[in-house]
Scaffold this motif. Sequence first.
Motif, short mmCIF file in Angstrom:
data_model
loop_
_atom_site.label_atom_id
_atom_site.label_comp_id
_atom_site.label_asym_id
_atom_site.label_seq_id
_atom_site.Cartn_x
_atom_site.Cartn_y
_atom_site.Cartn_z
N UNK A 136 35.29 40.72 31.68
CA UNK A 136 35.71 40.37 30.43
C UNK A 136 34.50 40.46 29.72
N UNK A 137 34.48 41.45 28.48
CA UNK A 137 33.62 41.70 27.64
C UNK A 137 34.15 41.33 26.09
N UNK A 138 33.28 41.50 25.17
CA UNK A 138 33.65 41.28 23.83
C UNK A 138 33.17 42.71 23.02
N UNK A 139 34.17 42.83 21.86
CA UNK A 139 33.94 43.91 21.13
C UNK A 139 34.50 43.44 19.73
N UNK A 140 33.69 43.79 18.55
CA UNK A 140 34.27 43.62 17.45
C UNK A 140 35.54 44.36 17.04
#
Lengths: 322, 322
Positions: free
Chosen positions: A134-138
Motif C-alpha cells: 500500500x502506497x500513497x499518492x496525491x
Amino acid sequence: MRFMPSEFDLIQRHFSRTAQNAVLGVGDDCALLQPGTGMQLAVSTDTLVADVHFFADADPQKLGWKCLAVNLSDLAAMGATPRWATLALTLPEVDDDWLAAFASGLYDCANQFGVSLVGGDTTHGALSLTLTIIGEVPPNQALRRDGARPGDEIWVSGTLGDAALALAALQGRVNLTDADLATLAARLHTPAPRIELGLALRGLASSAIDVSDGLLADLGHILSRSGVGAVVEYAHLPLGEILHDYTAHPAFDDCVLSGGDDYELCFTAPAAQHQALDQIAARLNLRLTAIGSILAEPGLIVRDAQGQPLDIRRTGYDHFAA
Amino acid sequence: MRFMPSEFDLIQRHFSRTAQNAVLGVGDDCALLQPGTGMQLAVSTDTLVADVHFFADADPQKLGWKCLAVNLSDLAAMGATPRWATLALTLPEVDDDWLAAFASGLYDCANQFGVSLVGGDTTHGALSLTLTIIGEVPPNQALRRDGARPGDEIWVSGTLGDAALALAALQGRVNLTDADLATLAARLHTPAPRIELGLALRGLASSAIDVSDGLLADLGHILSRSGVGAVVEYAHLPLGEILHDYTAHPAFDDCVLSGGDDYELCFTAPAAQHQALDQIAARLNLRLTAIGSILAEPGLIVRDAQGQPLDIRRTGYDHFAA
C-alpha cells in the motif's frame, strides 16, 4: 498436517518487528493505519510461487528482498510513496535459519524504502509468498497506463535484458563467465525498484509501467490502455556492458525485448519534457533513454538502424497486439 | 509450467467486474483508492490452503464466499466498515466452470457487504487463496484486543460449535442426520461475518476478537493482550438447537470450547453496558450472550453449573496460558 501452535510462534517471531508507521501493527485482528490527509492509496498484490517464479532452493535472503521489491516496483510505476505491506507466507516446513534469512532480506528492503510490515498470515503448504503493498499518492498525480498520447516519447530507465540473460545462464541456455553471471544475477535476484524515479515523474510522464513481463509486452499494455501505437528504435535500447557482448547470441532479442524481471520503468512523456527528464537522470544518477515515439495508429513497430521493421511476433508482444 | 497468456485472460475475465468504489480498479500497476477524510484503515490478510483450510474438492461457490467472509470477520472484530479487497489466486489448472462458480460466490459476499475487489494476482501452483481486506474506522474507535478490564462482562454473538460439529461429521468423527448436517455445514462453508455487530459495538465494547480458532484460544488472545484473566460460565455458552442434542458426545467440549470457524464475535464490555447490548441484540436480531467476567488475576477458568473449574488443558487454551 497443520503447523503446531508452537511452530507458528517460531515463525511469527521473525516478523514481529515493531511497525513504526502503524497506529496498531501485528497482533490484533487487523492492522490500523492512518493515511495522509486527502491522499489516495495505491494497492497491489503479487504472488511468487516456488519453481514457477523462483527456484525452491533460492537464497532466502534474496528472496525476502525480491518479494517486496517486485511489489515496490508496482508502486514506482504509479508514482506512489511506499507505506505499508502485508505478507502471506505458505511454507512446507518450519526452518528457522531459512526464516531468519528471509526476514533479514525482507526487512532490508522494507527499511531502505520506508515500508512498514503491518500484518500477514502464515500457513502450511507448498512454498509461496503473497505480498500486498500500500502506497500513497496525491489525487490526480498517479502515473497510469492510459495517458500516452501521439507524439509522446517513450523512455526506459536503466538497462534491459540483464535479468533475463542471468536466468538463461542459470538455466544452461547461455554460457557466462562467473564474474558476468554474478553481476547479472544481482539484477535478477535483488532488483532495485525505481521508487525515486516514479516520484520524480509525477507531473512529467503521461503514462508508466514497470518492465516485469518484458519491454514489448509491458509497453503493449500502455498502448492498449491508451488506444495508441508506437515505434521503437532497436538501436536505442539501453544495454549494460555485459549485454553488449551478447548481441549476436540467439537469445539476445528475447532477453532485451521480452525478458522479464528487470523492474525498470517504461514511461511516456511529451517531447517538451525531454530536457527535464535528462536532468532527472543526472540528479538520480540513473540512465534514462528515449527509445521511440507514440503513434496515433495502433500497433507496435520495432525498427532496426536502417529503418526496417523487425519481426517481433516471437517476442511476447503478439498476445497483446489485438 | 506457467499459465499461457491466453489462460490468464480466461482467468482474469472472471474477476474484472468494475470496482465501483475505486478511483482506478483492475488493469493498472496498482488500484487507486480514495479513503474517507481522516479515516483510519483496518487491514488484514488471510490465506486458505487446499487440504489444510478447505477440502480441495470444496464447492467453489461456497469457497468464494468463505475466503472473503473470513477476512470480513477480521474487520467486524475491529468495528471497521468494509471497503476494498485484493485476491491472490494460485490454481493448479484453468477450469472455467470452477472459476465462474468461485467468482459468483466471491462477488455475492462482496456485494452483500459493500466490498470492491480492486486487484490481485493469478499464479500457477497448488490451490490456495490469499485475500487482503481493507476497511475504514474513525480514529480511536477501533475495537482492539487489548482493552479488556477487570469487571467487564464477556460476550459472544450467535452460537458456538456449529461449524466444528459439521467438520467433525464431514470427517466421520460424529454421525449427524442429513438435515442436521446441512444446517450446520452452512455455518462451516458460508459463515456470516458480524459486520453490523462490529459497527454497533464501537464505543460500547472494551475489546473484541472473532472466533476463528475456538472460543478459549481467541478469548485467550484478548486476555494476554489486555493483561487480565477471566472466568467463563460453561452453562451460559450459547448453543444452537442441534448442538443441544450432542452435549453428551465426546467431541462436544472440543466443538464448543475450541472449535474454529464459527466467526462469531467474542467481546468484552463494562457491566453498565449490559442493557445497551441487549438492545443491540434485539435490533440486529442476533443472539448476544454474556458468558463470564474479566478478572484482574491472569488465567482462564471455565466453571460448571456447580461452580467447579473444568479441566480445559485439552481444548486449545493451554498454549496461550503462559
